[in-house]
Design an enzyme around this catalytic site. Structure first.
Site, mmCIF file in Angstrom:
data_model
loop_
_atom_site.group_PDB
_atom_site.id
_atom_site.type_symbol
_atom_site.label_atom_id
_atom_site.label_comp_id
_atom_site.label_asym_id
_atom_site.label_seq_id
_atom_site.Cartn_x
_atom_site.Cartn_y
_atom_site.Cartn_z
ATOM 1 N N CYS A 113 0.813 -1.225 0.000
ATOM 2 C CA CYS A 113 0.000 0.000 0.000
ATOM 3 C C CYS A 113 0.844 1.271 0.000
ATOM 4 O O CYS A 113 0.316 2.369 -0.226
ATOM 5 C CB CYS A 113 -0.945 -0.004 1.197
ATOM 6 S SG CYS A 113 -2.071 -1.421 1.213
ATOM 7 N N HIS A 251 -3.199 6.953 3.501
ATOM 8 C CA HIS A 251 -3.680 5.716 2.881
ATOM 9 C C HIS A 251 -5.058 5.394 3.436
ATOM 10 O O HIS A 251 -5.279 5.427 4.654
ATOM 11 C CB HIS A 251 -2.693 4.590 3.170
ATOM 12 C CG HIS A 251 -3.191 3.232 2.820
ATOM 13 N ND1 HIS A 251 -3.780 2.935 1.604
ATOM 14 C CD2 HIS A 251 -3.208 2.070 3.533
ATOM 15 C CE1 HIS A 251 -4.138 1.661 1.585
ATOM 16 N NE2 HIS A 251 -3.797 1.114 2.746
ATOM 17 N N ASN A 281 -10.694 0.107 0.474
ATOM 18 C CA ASN A 281 -9.229 0.137 0.478
ATOM 19 C C ASN A 281 -8.711 -0.527 -0.794
ATOM 20 O O ASN A 281 -8.738 -1.744 -0.914
ATOM 21 C CB ASN A 281 -8.714 -0.587 1.730
ATOM 22 C CG ASN A 281 -7.207 -0.727 1.760
ATOM 23 O OD1 ASN A 281 -6.495 -0.323 0.838
ATOM 24 N ND2 ASN A 281 -6.701 -1.312 2.832
#
Length: 324
Positions: A113, A251, A281
């Site tokens: 990520c 994030h 996500n």
């Protein structure tokens, strides 16, 4: 040395939506429980005929259009992804051909990520040194293909999509652009978030689970700590003050993590960009999608100071201070 500036931004989300009500039919959970724990109401999911390169290509097209550049202007293409169409070749090569770029360098970057911010740091160095004039970076993932929809701890989180920046060279040292970047890792936390099957250690067909496995409680604490410390590191590195930051863009892993980071930094919630409620996500794509979303809805303006920060399995984490 030259300045690296963000010349164009773009993103793409698949049209299919997976709602909490639909997830209630898969595992023992509820819409209220999911929204309380994650802040997610729905997530975007790829159709059976869609894959990571499709999203990467469409986000790249949007960023090029925003930058008012042609594919032949690009000198290097980097795709940050954990979910390539195939184990080989790189997604970047597929995108390079599909866009119609020259025979430029094109490679994938594997940093979970935090992949997009890692790609931004790489692009920054190539541009600042004068090696390249325009670098196209893309964060793209199709996490739904690697999500276990019998595991209520992970299936409520993950989604698909892509976002892209065009990072360009400027001779004007006073121009807006990338001010500072930083990337870190600590492999001792490897098993807290990983996919145990599908690689060279346990290939497909050998009985290993090729689905995401995560220790949510451990990751939560780690995420808050490393993202908060990264913001402090960049402020110290640049000599900037917290109140100079116009937008904190973390994030988009979990709304509770986003809130905890803002709280630990004593940063006002109204200056935090969050897209997770209706997107979920989507790993390396979350930050460029969030930036693009906030530009399109008028929140982010040219000249705004952005603090981008991410973490992911590895453990890897990093950040970037950017004057848009």
């Amino acid at each position: 040395m030259y300045k690296a500036v963000i010349r164009g931004v773009g993103s793409y989300l698949p049209e299919t939506r997976l709602t909490n009500v639909e997830i209630e039919q898969m595992v023992a959970t509820s819409d209220e429980w999911i929204q309380t724990r994650t802040g997610i109401a729905e997530r975007r999911i790829a159709r059976p005929d869609e894959a990571t390169s499709d999203f990467a290509y469409l986000a790249a097209q949007a960023a090029l259009a925003d930058a008012k550049l042609h594919p032949t202007d690009i000198d290097l293409l980097i795709v940050a992804t954990e979910t390539p169409d195939y184990l080989l070749p790189p997604v970047a090569c597929q995108v390079q051909a599909r866009l119609g770029c020259r025979n430029i360098g094109a490679f994938d970057l594997h940093a979970t990520c935090a992949g997009f911010l890692s790609a931004l740091q790489v692009a920054e160095q190539f541009v600042k040194s004068g090696v390249h004039e325009h670098v196209l970076i893309v964060g793209a993932d199709t996490l739904s293909r690697f999500t276990d929809y019998t595991d209520r701890g992970t299936c409520i989180l993950f989604a698909d999509g892509a976002g892209a920046f065009v990072v360009s060279r400027s001779d004007d040292r006073a121009a807006r652009g990338v001010i500072a970047t930083t990337i870190h890792s600590d492999g001792t936390y490897f098993h807290n978030l990983y996919i145990p099957g599908g690689g060279s250690r346990t290939p497909y067909g050998d009985g290993a689970k090729a689905k995401i496995v995560m220790d949510g409680r451990k990751i939560f604490k780690l995420a808050v700590n490393v993202m908060s410390s990264t913001v402090e590191e960049l402020l110290q590195k640049t000599g900037r003050q917290r109140d100079e930051i116009d937008w904190l863009i973390p994030h988009q892993a979990n709304q509770r993590i986003i809130d905890a980071v803002a709280e630990s930094l004593d940063f006002p919630q109204e200056k935090v960009v969050s897209t997770i409620q209706n997107i979920g996500n989507n790993s390396s794509a979350t930050i460029p999608i969030a930036v693009d979303t906030a530009i399109r809805d008028g929140r982010i303006q040219r000249g705004d100071l952005l603090m981008l920060v991410a973490f992911g399995g590895g453990l890897v984490w990093g950040g970037a201070m950017v004057e848009y």
